[in-house]
Design an enzyme around this catalytic site. Sequence first.
Site, PDB file in Angstrom:
ATOM      1  N   ASP A 263       0.874  -1.166   0.000  1.00 53.94           N
ATOM      2  CA  ASP A 263       0.000   0.000   0.000  1.00 53.94           C
ATOM      3  C   ASP A 263       0.902   1.204   0.000  1.00 53.94           C
ATOM      4  OD1 ASP A 263       0.724  -0.101   2.976  1.00 53.94           O
ATOM      5  OD2 ASP A 263      -0.263   1.834   2.724  1.00 53.94           O
ATOM      6  N   CYS A 306      -6.220   8.010 -20.048  1.00 58.26           N
ATOM      7  CA  CYS A 306      -5.460   7.956 -21.302  1.00 58.26           C
ATOM      8  C   CYS A 306      -6.341   7.654 -22.508  1.00 58.26           C
ATOM      9  CB  CYS A 306      -4.331   6.930 -21.189  1.00 58.26           C
ATOM     10  SG  CYS A 306      -2.967   7.526 -20.149  1.00 58.26           S
TER      11      CYS A 306
END
Length: 365
Positions: A263, A306
């Site tokens: 994490d 994107c």
Amino acid sequence: MHPAPFTVEATDGAARAGTLELAHGAVPTPTFMPVGTRGVVKALDTTDLEALGASMVLANTYHLMLRPGGDVVERLGGLHGFTGWSGPFLTDSGGYQVFSLEPTITEAGAEFRSTYDGSTVHIGPESSMAIQQALGADVAMAFDHLIGLPAPREAVREAMERTLRWTERAMAVHDRDDQALFGIVQGGVDGELRAESARRTAELALPGFGIGGLSVGESAAERNAALDACIAELPAGKVRYVMGLGDTEGVLDAVARGADLFDCVWPTRLARHGKVLTAAGDYNIRTLANVEDGRPLDDDCGCLTCRRHSRAYLRHLHRTGELTAHRLLSIHNLHYTLEVLRGARVAISEGRFDGFRAGVLAARA
RNA sequence: UCCGGGGUAGCUCAAUCGGCAGAGCAGCGGACUGUUAAUCCGUUGGUUGUGAGUUCGAGUCUCACCCCCGGAG
């Protein structure tokens, strides 16, 4: 105690691909958990996380106990009911705040000045456990003593020993059947202390283990040596979670050594700071070079950002302080990070992890 | 044409009595790792509109000119 069974499905050298079974679902490993400190991954919502294919999310005990309070979250259905994220959650114990907020430490626990209103708050192994059980994450972490590096060996040993004592106290009060409790290995970058901490934490027979106290000032070489020392002493059949590590190079180093879970605020914080992570190397979207660049952030990326937006547009949004910039860049950076680990998982199962890793690193260099 | 205000870094503006020309933003670079961070740190830019003059010393005072803004006509 939930058993959090972990199945290793493939190994390639020390690297492994597996599945961690938790109350709210199975987590394919290796993988990365986005950080949602206050019950939200900054700038995103749960549908964004689902679209990203995130399998598990982290939240923080210290912050949620202060706002809105563990009892409030509990009454609203725990973290799952409260946030709307139906997949697995992991809560950090507040141990990181022992490092970042520098409270007064005693054997009883830590005494903080609240970052919200300045009031005095106490967190100890038992109270952290009580709050985490109220929050109801799939995985709770034992409250630990994390210190910055470099540090004198005696201070590292003291924090390690205290963490072991605190972990036993946490175990004594933990009783949720749908929640696993993980212990945390400490020991700084001292190989002997790391090995001892890992061995003694493993003896506690918890369902999984965090490797903590890294990415706090040490070099990559020191961190890797510390990981080697820990992992050699941890049981092969249980999940290994390297806490707070999130840069590509660091994560791949750790996967190569047998780590399963990560994490970090890295992808999301950097996104808010305008830094774009890509397969071809990282860069800042804010520069003039992007002002009329019609290409996506990363030519080979399939993320929502994107697929739809140009560097020029994202630069504009970031420069003008539009909140959507943070969402779109966070989506991209998390997608990138998750993809690296998904790629690693496939490569491990196909016995070509070393080549995969070398390729990723070479393209970024 | 007259009156008034103004002209200082790419932009917006500071600069005490005449005493080492600065700031913010922009630009460029760096940092960030179990989130007190949409943050923080560093840094390149100057013939102070032009030309004279006074003075040890002028962004600052004097004169002329140029340009901009407002008002009057």
